[in-house]
Design a protein around this motif. Structure first.
Motif, PDB file in Angstrom:
ATOM      1  N   GLY A 289       0.713  -1.122   0.016  1.00 44.67           N
ATOM      2  CA  GLY A 289      -0.004  -0.076  -0.063  1.00 44.67           C
ATOM      3  C   GLY A 289       0.916   1.226   0.141  1.00 44.67           C
TER       4      GLY A 289
ATOM      5  N   GLU B  73      -5.279   1.628   8.121  1.00 43.45           N
ATOM      6  CA  GLU B  73      -4.525   1.422   6.852  1.00 43.45           C
ATOM      7  C   GLU B  73      -3.621   0.248   6.998  1.00 43.45           C
TER       8      GLU B  73
ATOM      9  N   ALA C  51      -3.980  -3.127   5.328  1.00 48.66           N
ATOM     10  CA  ALA C  51      -2.943  -3.538   4.365  1.00 48.66           C
ATOM     11  C   ALA C  51      -2.076  -4.951   4.549  1.00 48.66           C
TER      12      ALA C  51
END
Length: 211
Positions: free
Chosen positions: A31, A42, A46
């Motif tokens: 990512g 996030e 990921a």
């Protein structure tokens, strides 16, 4: 494969790093992100093993982003990147829980090697930054050791090698034990020292006179 999430507010650099990582054997970019405002979700979504983090970003800066990750209990590796060889950012990153710190002008080969070093448990620093860290530690007056910290002889040996900058693989070879055993010792050391990273363990070990 080491899954690496990259944070940088420069779009072209993000693209370059993504290509570099995906072209490097044993690494994949999981990512790329232009800011770190939502870093915890996030990184978790990921499935990142390591975060390559720019320090100077709009919104949440890189150092505060590391603090968020550690506060959330994320125990992956963080490698900081910055343009300037700055003492304040270097030591702030270490205290926040970063595992390494390199300059953006580092070559692609140096960047990739730093990722492997961090992932294997070493503290990745450029030579100039390593010198700054060692100099600062040498100037510290050791604090009284916390007697509640009771390390076994093997844990003491492993910690001493971490202070010397050995990776987990190097420690395994030096002590004639498996990587799995090294990881087990390091996990126990972290628990006893109440730290979350190699840099924090090394800093506490030196400041409290444990090694």
């Amino acid at each position: 494969m080491i899954a690496v999430a990259v944070y940088d507010d420069n779009t072209s650099r993000l693209q370059s790093l993504e290509m570099l990582l995906n072209w490097s054997e044993g690494i994949r970019c999981c990512g790329t992100f232009p800011n770190a405002d939502n870093i915890v979700s996030e990184v978790q979504d990921a499935g990142a093993d390591l975060v390559l983090m720019d320090i100077n970003m709009p919104g949440t800066n890189g150092i505060d982003a590391v603090k968020k990750l550690r506060a959330a209990g994320w125990d992956g590796k963080v490698l900081m990147q910055t343009v300037f060889d700055d003492d304040n950012n270097l030591f702030s990153s270490i205290l926040a829980g970063a595992d390494g710190y390199i300059l953006k002008k580092s070559s692609p080969q140096q960047t990739v090697q730093a990722i492997f070093d961090c992932h294997e448990g070493g503290a990745a620093f450029t030579s100039s930054m390593a010198k700054k860290v060692l100099t600062a530690f040498q100037q510290l007056q050791p604090l009284k050791t916390n007697h509640d910290i009771m390390l076994s002889d093997r844990e003491q040996e492993v910690l001493q090698l971490l202070v010397k900058g050995y990776s987990h693989k190097m420690i395994a070879a030096e002590c004639f034990i498996s990587i799995h055993t090294v990881n087990s010792h390091v996990k126990k050391i972290y628990q006893k020292l109440q730290v979350n990273s190699v840099s924090e363990a090394v800093s506490k070990a030196i400041k409290e006179g444990i090694v």
